[in-house]
Design an enzyme around this catalytic site. Structure first.
Site, short mmCIF file in Angstrom:
data_model
loop_
_atom_site.label_atom_id
_atom_site.label_comp_id
_atom_site.label_asym_id
_atom_site.label_seq_id
_atom_site.Cartn_x
_atom_site.Cartn_y
_atom_site.Cartn_z
N GLY A 1 45.77 30.47 37.54
CA GLY A 1 45.29 31.41 36.71
C GLY A 1 45.62 31.13 35.40
O GLY A 1 45.80 32.08 34.52
N LYS B 1 44.38 36.06 31.04
CA LYS B 1 44.99 36.83 29.94
C LYS B 1 46.54 36.67 30.16
O LYS B 1 47.19 36.39 29.10
CB LYS B 1 44.90 38.62 29.82
CG LYS B 1 43.35 38.80 29.47
CD LYS B 1 43.04 40.41 29.58
CE LYS B 1 41.50 40.75 29.20
NZ LYS B 1 41.18 42.30 29.25
N MET B 2 47.11 37.01 31.25
CA MET B 2 48.62 36.59 31.48
C MET B 2 48.78 35.21 31.38
O MET B 2 49.54 34.72 30.95
CB MET B 2 48.98 37.25 32.70
CG MET B 2 49.42 38.64 32.68
SD MET B 2 50.90 39.06 31.54
CE MET B 2 51.99 37.90 32.15
N THR C 1 49.39 40.84 42.22
CA THR C 1 49.69 42.19 43.02
C THR C 1 48.32 42.49 43.86
O THR C 1 47.29 41.79 43.98
CB THR C 1 49.81 43.70 42.13
OG1 THR C 1 48.44 43.66 41.56
CG2 THR C 1 50.85 43.36 41.43
N HIS D 1 46.94 52.08 33.38
CA HIS D 1 46.56 50.80 32.96
C HIS D 1 45.45 50.68 32.39
O HIS D 1 44.60 51.54 32.39
CB HIS D 1 46.70 50.00 34.37
CG HIS D 1 47.88 49.64 34.85
ND1 HIS D 1 48.87 50.28 35.36
CD2 HIS D 1 48.71 48.39 34.44
CE1 HIS D 1 50.04 49.66 35.74
NE2 HIS D 1 50.09 48.54 35.49
N LYS E 1 41.91 46.52 35.04
CA LYS E 1 42.72 46.30 36.56
C LYS E 1 41.98 46.63 37.60
O LYS E 1 41.44 47.52 37.87
CB LYS E 1 44.06 47.13 36.34
CG LYS E 1 45.00 46.89 37.45
CD LYS E 1 46.30 47.59 37.09
CE LYS E 1 47.28 47.48 38.30
NZ LYS E 1 47.56 45.86 38.48
#
Length: 264
Positions: free
Chosen positions: A8, A12-13, A97, A151, A155
């Site tokens: 990934g 964004k992360m 998650t 959030h 998400k």
């Protein structure tokens, strides 16, 4: 040097984590994986000239040996990535998650069976981890508690993994001391208005643009309330926790759930 493969990598992360790994003195990014960006120069994507690395489509394309994989993708993709890494006898840090409990149990057995290690953490912000630990102390005295998590509207899962873990930890603590949460509500005029439940603890999810990641735990007592809240104001807040996890997972064997596993 800890050699890392990042799944990934262009999300964004992923971009924030990739830059942090490249900047760390004791780490080396040997694989940036993201099927949507295959062939692109990863250094340009994260804005650095410290590396010259093309984005790959899968771990099967990684030519260099590595020590640990990091996954911030989707639950479905993470499940396959984790299995491939553990079957190679390598270690894994997972921030994705939404993994089902049965998948987590399978992953646990896979890590132990292959004599390697994995950390699955719903939240890498140290403030959020400390919030959960503090809440475990408070719930002994204030067992009437509800959770609100907020959030950004992109998400895809609800409730958040952090909210679920918080509710599970608090429920375990309440069972230990034979405590109950009192709620006289019998009729929901609008179904779901009381939120979802983990044991007796209600969780309410909010999704709005402008938010990043936030959680408030509200405790109620006779004539008083007590609230603790954590606000992630940027994705950079997760970096110290991710780097700590990478440094710790290479020293350990077995299965770990939650970053608190690595806090002394």
């Amino acid at each position: 040097m800890i050699k890392v493969v990042l799944f990934g990598a262009c999300g964004k992360m992923g971009k924030v984590i990739g830059k942090a790994i490249v900047d760390a003195d004791d780490m080396l990014l040997v694989g940036a994986i993201d099927p949507k960006f295959t062939g692109e120069n990863y250094g340009k994507i994260i804005g650095t000239d410290k590396i010259s690395l093309d984005v790959l489509g899968s771990i099967d394309e990684v030519k260099d040996d590595f020590d640990v994989g990091v996954d911030f993708t989707t639950a479905e993709a993470a499940y396959d990535n984790i299995k491939k890494v553990l079957l190679k006898g390598k270690r894994m840090v997972v921030g994705t998650t939404g993994l089902p409990k049965e998948s987590i149990e399978e992953i646990k057995n896979l890590a132990i069976g292959n004599k390697t290690s994995i950390l699955i953490a719903p939240n890498f912000a140290l403030g959020a981890v400390l919030m959960m630990q503090i809440a475990k102390q408070i719930v002994k005295y204030f067992p009437d508690v509800e959770i609100i998590e907020l959030h950004h509207n992109e998400k895809i899962d609800a409730p958040s993994g952090t909210a679920l873990l918080t509710a599970e930890l608090l429920s375990q603590e309440m069972k230990k001391y034979n405590l109950t949460h009192k709620d006289a509500t019998k009729i929901e005029k609008l179904p779901g208005s009381r939120g979802g439940k983990v044991e007796s603890i209600n969780i309410h999810s909010i999704r709005l643009p402008g938010l990043v990641a936030h959680q408030e735990i509200i405790f109620g007592g006779i004539g008083q309330t007590l609230s603790i809240r954590h606000d992630a104001l940027s994705r950079e807040c997760y970096i110290p926790g991710v780097l700590m996890a990478l440094r710790e997972i290479v020293k350990r064997d077995g299965f770990f759930y939650g970053l608190e596993s690595f806090l002394e």
